[in-house]
Design a protein around this motif. Structure first.
Motif, PDB file in Angstrom:
ATOM      1  N   VAL A 195      -2.423  -5.741  -6.476  1.00  0.00           N
ATOM      2  CA  VAL A 195      -1.896  -5.591  -7.835  1.00  0.00           C
ATOM      3  C   VAL A 195      -2.768  -6.376  -8.812  1.00  0.00           C
ATOM      4  CG1 VAL A 195       0.059  -6.116  -9.354  1.00  0.00           C
ATOM      5  CG2 VAL A 195       0.463  -5.148  -7.085  1.00  0.00           C
ATOM      6  N   ARG A 196      -3.134  -7.593  -8.429  1.00  0.00           N
ATOM      7  CA  ARG A 196      -4.006  -8.396  -9.303  1.00  0.00           C
ATOM      8  C   ARG A 196      -5.320  -7.662  -9.556  1.00  0.00           C
ATOM      9  NH1 ARG A 196      -5.017 -13.853  -6.493  1.00  0.00           N
ATOM     10  NH2 ARG A 196      -6.225 -14.270  -8.384  1.00  0.00           N
ATOM     11  N   ALA A 197      -5.892  -7.120  -8.484  1.00  0.00           N
ATOM     12  CA  ALA A 197      -7.154  -6.386  -8.640  1.00  0.00           C
ATOM     13  C   ALA A 197      -6.973  -5.202  -9.570  1.00  0.00           C
ATOM     14  CB  ALA A 197      -7.658  -5.923  -7.272  1.00  0.00           C
ATOM     15  N   LEU A 198      -5.882  -4.482  -9.357  1.00  0.00           N
ATOM     16  CA  LEU A 198      -5.644  -3.299 -10.171  1.00  0.00           C
ATOM     17  C   LEU A 198      -5.477  -3.657 -11.643  1.00  0.00           C
ATOM     18  CD1 LEU A 198      -5.259  -0.252 -10.140  1.00  0.00           C
ATOM     19  CD2 LEU A 198      -2.836  -0.607  -9.627  1.00  0.00           C
ATOM     20  N   LEU A 199      -4.771  -4.725 -11.910  1.00  0.00           N
ATOM     21  CA  LEU A 199      -4.588  -5.162 -13.296  1.00  0.00           C
ATOM     22  C   LEU A 199      -5.932  -5.479 -13.942  1.00  0.00           C
ATOM     23  CD1 LEU A 199      -1.471  -7.475 -12.819  1.00  0.00           C
ATOM     24  CD2 LEU A 199      -1.532  -5.329 -14.115  1.00  0.00           C
ATOM     25  N   ALA A 200      -6.818  -6.100 -13.163  1.00  0.00           N
ATOM     26  CA  ALA A 200      -8.156  -6.405 -13.689  1.00  0.00           C
ATOM     27  C   ALA A 200      -8.924  -5.111 -13.943  1.00  0.00           C
ATOM     28  CB  ALA A 200      -8.910  -7.295 -12.714  1.00  0.00           C
ATOM     29  N   LEU A 201      -8.799  -4.175 -13.001  1.00  0.00           N
ATOM     30  CA  LEU A 201      -9.534  -2.907 -13.119  1.00  0.00           C
ATOM     31  C   LEU A 201      -8.997  -2.043 -14.253  1.00  0.00           C
ATOM     32  CD1 LEU A 201      -9.938  -2.099  -9.327  1.00  0.00           C
ATOM     33  CD2 LEU A 201     -11.720  -2.876 -10.917  1.00  0.00           C
ATOM     34  N   LEU A 202      -7.779  -2.336 -14.688  1.00  0.00           N
ATOM     35  CA  LEU A 202      -7.231  -1.630 -15.843  1.00  0.00           C
ATOM     36  C   LEU A 202      -7.885  -2.128 -17.129  1.00  0.00           C
ATOM     37  CD1 LEU A 202      -3.474  -1.473 -14.837  1.00  0.00           C
ATOM     38  CD2 LEU A 202      -4.811   0.495 -15.624  1.00  0.00           C
ATOM     39  N   GLN A 203      -8.389  -3.369 -17.052  1.00  0.00           N
ATOM     40  CA  GLN A 203      -9.027  -3.932 -18.237  1.00  0.00           C
ATOM     41  C   GLN A 203     -10.505  -3.593 -18.295  1.00  0.00           C
ATOM     42  OE1 GLN A 203      -6.948  -8.149 -17.512  1.00  0.00           O
ATOM     43  NE2 GLN A 203      -7.767  -7.934 -19.592  1.00  0.00           N
ATOM     44  N   LYS A 204     -11.113  -3.552 -17.105  1.00  0.00           N
ATOM     45  CA  LYS A 204     -12.568  -3.463 -17.079  1.00  0.00           C
ATOM     46  C   LYS A 204     -13.047  -2.898 -15.741  1.00  0.00           C
ATOM     47  CE  LYS A 204     -16.405  -4.898 -19.279  1.00  0.00           C
ATOM     48  NZ  LYS A 204     -16.726  -4.653 -20.687  1.00  0.00           N
ATOM     49  N   GLU A 205     -14.102  -2.116 -15.800  1.00  0.00           N
ATOM     50  CA  GLU A 205     -14.745  -1.655 -14.573  1.00  0.00           C
ATOM     51  C   GLU A 205     -15.441  -2.850 -13.924  1.00  0.00           C
ATOM     52  OE1 GLU A 205     -17.261   2.228 -13.808  1.00  0.00           O
ATOM     53  OE2 GLU A 205     -18.487   0.726 -14.836  1.00  0.00           O
ATOM     54  N   LEU A 206     -15.249  -3.008 -12.618  1.00  0.00           N
ATOM     55  CA  LEU A 206     -15.791  -4.190 -11.934  1.00  0.00           C
ATOM     56  C   LEU A 206     -16.471  -3.806 -10.627  1.00  0.00           C
ATOM     57  CD1 LEU A 206     -12.667  -6.538 -12.284  1.00  0.00           C
ATOM     58  CD2 LEU A 206     -14.754  -6.646 -13.667  1.00  0.00           C
ATOM     59  N   CYS A 207     -17.531  -4.551 -10.288  1.00  0.00           N
ATOM     60  CA  CYS A 207     -18.123  -4.358  -8.968  1.00  0.00           C
ATOM     61  C   CYS A 207     -17.375  -5.244  -7.970  1.00  0.00           C
ATOM     62  CB  CYS A 207     -19.604  -4.671  -8.971  1.00  0.00           C
ATOM     63  SG  CYS A 207     -19.979  -6.412  -9.106  1.00  0.00           S
ATOM     64  N   VAL A 208     -17.588  -4.984  -6.707  1.00  0.00           N
ATOM     65  CA  VAL A 208     -16.844  -5.687  -5.665  1.00  0.00           C
ATOM     66  C   VAL A 208     -17.016  -7.192  -5.776  1.00  0.00           C
ATOM     67  CG1 VAL A 208     -16.593  -5.979  -3.167  1.00  0.00           C
ATOM     68  CG2 VAL A 208     -16.967  -3.709  -4.125  1.00  0.00           C
ATOM     69  N   CYS A 209     -18.258  -7.619  -6.037  1.00  0.00           N
ATOM     70  CA  CYS A 209     -18.535  -9.044  -6.168  1.00  0.00           C
ATOM     71  C   CYS A 209     -17.655  -9.702  -7.221  1.00  0.00           C
ATOM     72  CB  CYS A 209     -20.004  -9.269  -6.544  1.00  0.00           C
ATOM     73  SG  CYS A 209     -21.045  -9.518  -5.107  1.00  0.00           S
ATOM     74  N   GLN A 210     -17.436  -9.003  -8.306  1.00  0.00           N
ATOM     75  CA  GLN A 210     -16.627  -9.571  -9.384  1.00  0.00           C
ATOM     76  C   GLN A 210     -15.167  -9.701  -8.965  1.00  0.00           C
ATOM     77  OE1 GLN A 210     -18.065  -6.615 -12.241  1.00  0.00           O
ATOM     78  NE2 GLN A 210     -18.979  -8.276 -13.447  1.00  0.00           N
ATOM     79  N   VAL A 211     -14.692  -8.719  -8.236  1.00  0.00           N
ATOM     80  CA  VAL A 211     -13.313  -8.796  -7.742  1.00  0.00           C
ATOM     81  C   VAL A 211     -13.193  -9.913  -6.706  1.00  0.00           C
ATOM     82  CG1 VAL A 211     -11.429  -7.543  -6.630  1.00  0.00           C
ATOM     83  CG2 VAL A 211     -12.990  -6.338  -8.167  1.00  0.00           C
ATOM     84  N   VAL A 212     -14.231 -10.041  -5.881  1.00  0.00           N
ATOM     85  CA  VAL A 212     -14.271 -11.128  -4.898  1.00  0.00           C
ATOM     86  C   VAL A 212     -14.112 -12.472  -5.605  1.00  0.00           C
ATOM     87  CG1 VAL A 212     -15.829 -12.424  -3.376  1.00  0.00           C
ATOM     88  CG2 VAL A 212     -15.591  -9.948  -3.117  1.00  0.00           C
ATOM     89  N   GLU A 213     -14.860 -12.628  -6.668  1.00  0.00           N
ATOM     90  CA  GLU A 213     -14.807 -13.868  -7.435  1.00  0.00           C
ATOM     91  C   GLU A 213     -13.419 -14.087  -8.030  1.00  0.00           C
ATOM     92  OE1 GLU A 213     -17.296 -15.783  -7.227  1.00  0.00           O
ATOM     93  OE2 GLU A 213     -16.603 -17.387  -8.553  1.00  0.00           O
TER      94      GLU A 213
END
Lengths: 127, 127
Positions: free
Chosen positions: A22-40
């Motif tokens: 859910v946290r990842a999805l909320l971030a992806l709703l704001q901005k396109e992200l690469c895996v590394c960024q989600v990892v961070e």
DNA sequence: CTTATATTTCGCCATATGGCGAATCGTAAG
DNA sequence: CTTACGATTCGCCATATGGCGAAATATAAG
């Protein structure tokens, strides 16, 4: 999602059943992200994040785009059933005001301020 | 459910992540049912159904009412946050048209046609 | 008070899930 | 062609989950 089989519905709800997804999805709703960024952002191992992304994608909640060695994920938006958009809006309405999501948003700003290449270096070659 | 913590949100999505719970919830949206009736509908052990009902109740999706030895469950409706009503409507919109749900609806008619007491006898004293 | 019975709780098992690190894959760069 | 590197897949472990039957609970009935 109307008239789908129950198993397809639970694929979506299962995907939304994990806090980190859910946290990842909320971030992806704001901005396109690469895996590394989600990892961070999540503080999880790349392999774990990759698996989470696969689950979200399988459920139709996110899309991905490959650019060189990087894979960018974003919340599903293009040519997506109306029902999926509604789900995404629901998640956003329910969670984006939460303390965790707000903190993630703040962290996300910092993550976005450096370029991905630089970021991956900082991750000690973990990915 | 707006502004809730993510864990509270995932409590709801987790509850909706199991097909048998979704089937039960769809039935409970149509009619208040005692545990025995849900047992008959899903074809699961009473102990299993009881646990599923507890999960749905914990998530705030169903309410219960005790009447003598019977416990009746129904979809949450009274003095319930608007967001919960929306979730229930979402589940209904997504799934009630599915083949499984329609078959359950048909079976439910048969189950409702006999009284619970009679039904429990037929279940071989399993509950 | 005792019995019967609808539900729940408990103990157990099999499987699913989320986590990690190592190995692999695919692509850009030497 | 070889190397570097981001992402994914694989193998493993610990925990969570869904299932059941047996035991416990609670309440109606005798």
């Amino acid at each position: 999602m109307a008239n789908r089989k129950i198993d397809e519905f639970t694929a979506v709800t299962k995907a939304l059943g994990d806090p980190n997804r859910v946290r990842a999805l909320l971030a992806l709703l704001q901005k396109e992200l690469c895996v590394c960024q989600v990892v961070e952002l999540l503080g999880l191992a790349p392999s774990t994040v990759s698996k989470h992304m696969a689950v979200l994608k399988q459920a139709g909640l996110v899309e991905s785009r490959k650019e060189g060695r990087w894979v960018y994920y974003r919340a599903a938006a293009d040519e997506v059933p109306e029902e999926v958009k509604e789900v995404l809006e629901w998640v956003s309405n329910c969670c984006s005001g939460s303390r965790e999501a707000q903190e993630d948003s703040r962290n996300l700003e910092g993550i976005l301020s450096m370029d991905p290449e630089q970021l991956c270096q900082l991750q000690g070659n973990r990915c």
